[in-house]
Every structure is written in structure tokens, then in C-alpha cells.
Design a protein around this motif. Structure first.
Motif, PDB file in Angstrom:
ATOM      1  N   ARG A   1     -13.977  16.083  -2.413  1.00 30.88           N
ATOM      2  CA  ARG A   1     -15.372  15.704  -2.662  1.00 30.88           C
ATOM      3  C   ARG A   1     -15.646  15.613  -4.157  1.00 30.88           C
ATOM      4  NH1 ARG A   1     -19.137  12.558  -0.911  1.00 30.88           N
ATOM      5  NH2 ARG A   1     -21.252  13.328  -1.284  1.00 30.88           N
ATOM      6  N   ILE A   2     -15.089  16.527  -4.942  1.00 29.49           N
ATOM      7  CA  ILE A   2     -15.258  16.513  -6.398  1.00 29.49           C
ATOM      8  C   ILE A   2     -14.708  15.214  -6.972  1.00 29.49           C
ATOM      9  CG2 ILE A   2     -14.349  17.571  -8.517  1.00 29.49           C
ATOM     10  CD1 ILE A   2     -14.638  20.290  -6.999  1.00 29.49           C
ATOM     11  N   GLU A   3     -13.556  14.790  -6.490  1.00 30.79           N
ATOM     12  CA  GLU A   3     -12.981  13.546  -6.995  1.00 30.79           C
ATOM     13  C   GLU A   3     -13.846  12.349  -6.610  1.00 30.79           C
ATOM     14  OE1 GLU A   3      -8.653  11.259  -7.298  1.00 30.79           O
ATOM     15  OE2 GLU A   3      -8.878  13.066  -6.050  1.00 30.79           O
ATOM     16  N   THR A   4     -14.437  12.380  -5.420  1.00 31.39           N
ATOM     17  CA  THR A   4     -15.300  11.286  -4.986  1.00 31.39           C
ATOM     18  C   THR A   4     -16.581  11.225  -5.811  1.00 31.39           C
ATOM     19  OG1 THR A   4     -14.477  11.402  -2.717  1.00 31.39           O
ATOM     20  CG2 THR A   4     -16.612  10.344  -3.033  1.00 31.39           C
ATOM     21  N   VAL A   5     -17.190  12.382  -6.039  1.00 28.35           N
ATOM     22  CA  VAL A   5     -18.481  12.431  -6.743  1.00 28.35           C
ATOM     23  C   VAL A   5     -18.327  12.160  -8.224  1.00 28.35           C
ATOM     24  CG1 VAL A   5     -20.376  13.971  -7.419  1.00 28.35           C
ATOM     25  CG2 VAL A   5     -19.539  13.977  -5.059  1.00 28.35           C
ATOM     26  N   ALA A   6     -17.302  12.733  -8.862  1.00 27.38           N
ATOM     27  CA  ALA A   6     -17.219  12.694 -10.321  1.00 27.38           C
ATOM     28  C   ALA A   6     -15.929  12.122 -10.876  1.00 27.38           C
ATOM     29  CB  ALA A   6     -17.428  14.103 -10.884  1.00 27.38           C
ATOM     30  N   GLY A   7     -14.968  11.797 -10.029  1.00 28.16           N
ATOM     31  CA  GLY A   7     -13.714  11.252 -10.538  1.00 28.16           C
ATOM     32  C   GLY A   7     -12.824  12.274 -11.208  1.00 28.16           C
ATOM     33  N   ILE A   8     -13.034  13.557 -10.916  1.00 30.49           N
ATOM     34  CA  ILE A   8     -12.224  14.631 -11.498  1.00 30.49           C
ATOM     35  C   ILE A   8     -11.086  14.970 -10.545  1.00 30.49           C
ATOM     36  CG2 ILE A   8     -12.199  17.055 -12.183  1.00 30.49           C
ATOM     37  CD1 ILE A   8     -15.108  16.741 -13.044  1.00 30.49           C
ATOM     38  N   ASP A   9      -9.864  14.848 -11.035  1.00 30.78           N
ATOM     39  CA  ASP A   9      -8.671  15.198 -10.264  1.00 30.78           C
ATOM     40  C   ASP A   9      -7.983  16.348 -10.971  1.00 30.78           C
ATOM     41  OD1 ASP A   9      -6.338  15.445  -8.890  1.00 30.78           O
ATOM     42  OD2 ASP A   9      -5.620  13.405  -9.244  1.00 30.78           O
TER      43      ASP A   9
END
Length: 257
Positions: A222-230
Motif C-alpha cells: 500500500r505504501i508503494e501504491t500511495v507514495a511510490g516508496i519501495d
């Protein structure tokens, strides 16, 4: 006196501090009942200390000899323990149930004019403890440390001051998470901090967050979807940590204070 503006020695003398004594500054992040407990504990251990609360921090100037002892305290003749060791014993008893309290201890300085140096070190140590960064001090119980206890984290904190002009760009993605958390009552930003400070160890991060590892993996997606953080990608993870360091406004929501 501790701000580095004006004549620190004169201000210290006006506050009743003796120029023939060494002094160390303590910075404590405590609130509510903990604040009162720390004030009482400091007064009991260092009877001639001076305290002030500013910017949400309790700052105290402790009069000590260069070896850390206080000739004015009871039993000081045979007490050669350092300031930090004495504070761990006294404050550890007062705050043994507090999971959020943290205390930074600055070095003992012989010259009152150098009190701002001890104060800056105490606040920097406190920042390193509160994020938290790096390996924790090799003691159990209350989070209290001096510079040598958190050497790596301390250098990172000090270097991060140079990043402040770029804080907005570095933390832009993290602010997306903070906005999402406020709007949806999620905990994506605290999840990022926890994962980043456990070297992306999913099992340990899940334990600290109190969730199942599979739930944590879902959050990371979800973090990657919302903010692009991997956080599994080294450069993205590095930018994330730098963003946290460079934007102090994110520290409180990231810690879930």
C-alpha cells in the motif's frame, strides 16, 4: 545561556552556577507525569542543578566535577560514577514504565562559556534516540545516552542538518503518507520508520508494530501504491531515511507520539 546567543558565562553566573565547577547539560523528552518525575529525580541527584522547559524539552544544567561526581550530593565522596550512569540509576527508577521517555546527556565542560556545546550535544543525542537511529545503547530500560553511546547515529543526525534546505523535496513522498494517515486513520508513516530502522527485517518490524508479517507486507504494498516508496530498493530506502532526517515535522507522526 544554552542557546549560544550572548555571553553564556555571564548568564550562567546570574543563574547561580559556579565558574569553578564543571557542568553537563541534559535534554529530556518527557511529558505529563513523567516530566514531574524527571524534575524531582534531577533535583534529588544533583541538588544545585538548574532546569528550564523550552520547545517541549526539559533542559537541565548539572554541576559536576570533571569525573562526573557532585561533591554537594549525599555520599559523593565515594561516588565516582559518570553523570550518565547516575542518571540511569535515578531516572530508571522514576521512569521504568515509560516507553517514550528519552534523555540525552551532553559532555562535562569546565568553562561556563562552553555550556551551549554541551547543550547542543545533549539535544543531538536526544534526536538520535527518538527517531530512533542505528544500534540502541547497550543498556536496558530507559533510553538515556551520551555521545559515545550513539556515535554513528549522532554523526548522521548532525550531517542531516545540512539537508534541511532540501527537506521538502526529500520528504515529499513521506508527506503523502502522512496525509493518507490523517485522512484514513492508517499508520503508513510509522510503518515506514519502523521498517527503515529494522533494516527491512519484516519479522522484527511486524513484531514492533504488533501486526502479522503478512499484514505488514500488505502495508508495504500500500505504501508503494500511495507514495511510490519501495523500502526493498536501496536508493528508495536511502531517500526515505534522508527525508525523515531532513524534515523534523514528520518525526512526531512517524513515532506515533
Amino acid at each position: 545561556m544554552l542557546g549560544g546567543v550572548g555571553d553564556a558565562a555571564t548568564a550562567a553566573a546570574l543563574a547561580g552556577l559556579r565558574p569553578d565547577r564543571g557542568h553537563a547539560v541534559v535534554a529530556a523528552a518527557v511529558t505529563g507525569d513523567d516530566h514531574a518525575r524527571v524534575r524531582l529525580a534531577l533535583s534529588a541527584e544533583f541538588p544545585h542543578q538548574r532546569q528550564v522547559t523550552t520547545g517541549g524539552l526539559l533542559l537541565a544544567v548539572l554541576p559536576v566535577d570533571p569525573d562526573g561526581t557532585d561533591p554537594d550530593s549525599a555520599g559523593a565522596d565515594d561516588d565516582d560514577r559518570s553523570v550518565t550512569v547516575r542518571l540511569r540509576a535515578r531516572l530508571g527508577a522514576a521512569l521504568d514504565t515509560s516507553p517514550t521517555a528519552a534523555v540525552g546527556v551532553g559532555p562535562v565542560v569546565a568553562d561556563l562559556a562552553r555550556l551551549p556545546e554541551s547543550g547542543r550535544a545533549a539535544r543531538d543525542v536526544l534526536r538520535a534516540l527518538r527517531l530512533p537511529l542505528g544500534k540502541p545503547p547497550s543498556v536496558t530500560g530507559l533510553r538515556i545516552a551520551e555521545p559515545q553511546d550513539v556515535e554513528d547515529a549522532l554523526q548522521v543526525v548532525r550531517a542531516s542538518m545540512l539537508l534541511r534546505p532540501h527537506g521538502g523535496e526529500l520528504s515529499a513522498r513521506l508527506r503523502l503518507l502522512a496525509d493518507h494517515d490523517r485522512a484514513h486513520r492508517t499508520e503508513l508513516l510509522p510503518t515506514v520508520l519502523t521498517v527503515a530502522t529494522t533494516a527491512s527485517n519484516v519479522a522484527e518490524a511486524a513484531r514492533r508494530l504488533g501486526v502479522h508479517p503478512n499484514s505488514l507486507r500488505a502495508r508495504l504494498a500500500r505504501i508503494e501504491t500511495v507514495a511510490g516508496i519501495d523500502l526493498g530498493e536501496p536508493v528508495s530506502a536511502l531517500r526515505t531515511v534522508l527525508g525523515l532526517l531532513a524534515d523534523p515535522d514528520l518525526h512526531r507522526p512517524a513515532r506515533r507520539d
